[in-house]
Design a protein around this motif. Structure first.
Motif, short mmCIF file in Angstrom:
data_model
loop_
_atom_site.label_atom_id
_atom_site.label_comp_id
_atom_site.label_asym_id
_atom_site.label_seq_id
_atom_site.Cartn_x
_atom_site.Cartn_y
_atom_site.Cartn_z
N UNK A 120 0.84 -1.21 0.00
CA UNK A 120 0.00 0.00 0.00
C UNK A 120 0.87 1.25 0.00
N UNK A 121 1.94 1.25 0.80
CA UNK A 121 2.85 2.40 0.82
C UNK A 121 3.42 2.63 -0.58
N UNK A 122 3.79 1.57 -1.27
CA UNK A 122 4.33 1.69 -2.62
C UNK A 122 3.26 2.24 -3.57
N UNK A 123 2.04 1.71 -3.47
CA UNK A 123 0.94 2.21 -4.31
C UNK A 123 0.71 3.70 -4.07
N UNK A 124 0.63 4.08 -2.79
CA UNK A 124 0.37 5.48 -2.46
C UNK A 124 1.52 6.37 -2.91
N UNK A 125 2.74 5.92 -2.72
CA UNK A 125 3.91 6.69 -3.13
C UNK A 125 3.90 6.90 -4.64
N UNK A 126 3.64 5.84 -5.40
CA UNK A 126 3.59 5.95 -6.86
C UNK A 126 2.46 6.88 -7.29
N UNK A 127 1.32 6.73 -6.66
CA UNK A 127 0.17 7.56 -6.98
C UNK A 127 0.48 9.04 -6.71
N UNK A 128 1.06 9.33 -5.57
CA UNK A 128 1.40 10.72 -5.22
C UNK A 128 2.43 11.28 -6.19
N UNK A 129 3.46 10.48 -6.51
CA UNK A 129 4.48 10.94 -7.43
C UNK A 129 3.92 11.24 -8.82
#
Length: 168
Positions: A156-165
């Motif tokens: 989830x952290x990776x998904x959120x990080x990618x989404x934010x970026x």
């Protein structure tokens, strides 16, 4: 309900009400909706107090009920409505909103948008994670293994990080 159960309920409520309300804000469209959802959770917890067996902590048991009520609420009342996740009341950083830079506010807005895109189970996990629950307690509340919590948090952290970026 016996007097000692009432006291236990009131003490548990005092200890957990703010956290439970913040979970409600994730599933509610506005503050009034969150208050209604919070009351619904309290009714369920109150009615179930006599069935609490002590297999987990009282707060863990309460959060399991809270998430179940939130998920049922979301399914029952929001089929075709757009709902917005509120993170204003969830502590993400130790800075007040006045101290946050414009970039941090942009990231917070992006985070809100990205969390809205998560499925219901991942939203529940994020809510508990942001509240600072240890993986063991999250696993008990959600009914998944502690290892599964760790894997899901990482994903989830990776998904959120990618989404934010992608948004910035």
């Amino acid at each position: 309900m016996r007097k000692d159960q009432e006291t236990i309920f009131l003490n548990a409520l005092e200890e957990n009400q703010e956290k439970i309300f913040r979970v409600c804000t994730i599933y509610a469209k506005d503050h009034e909706d969150a208050k209604d959802l919070f009351q619904e959770i309290l009714i369920h917890v109150w009615r179930s107090m006599s069935s609490f067996k002590g297999d987990s902590s009282l707060s863990t048991w309460m959060f399991r009920i809270a998430l179940n009520v939130c998920l049922r609420f979301r399914t029952k009342y929001t089929k075709n409505q757009n709902r917005f996740i509120r993170l204003d009341s969830i502590t993400i950083a130790n800075l007040s909103s006045q101290e946050k830079s414009e970039t941090e506010n942009e990231k917070l807005i992006s985070l809100r948008i990205c969390i809205r895109k998560l499925n219901e189970g991942d939203k529940a996990l994020v809510a508990l994670y942001l509240e600072g629950f240890p993986y063991k307690e999250i696993s008990t509340i959600l009914g998944i293994s502690e290892n599964n919590v760790a894997v899901k948090v990482k994903r989830i952290k990776l998904k959120l990080s990618n989404c934010i970026n992608e948004m910035l």
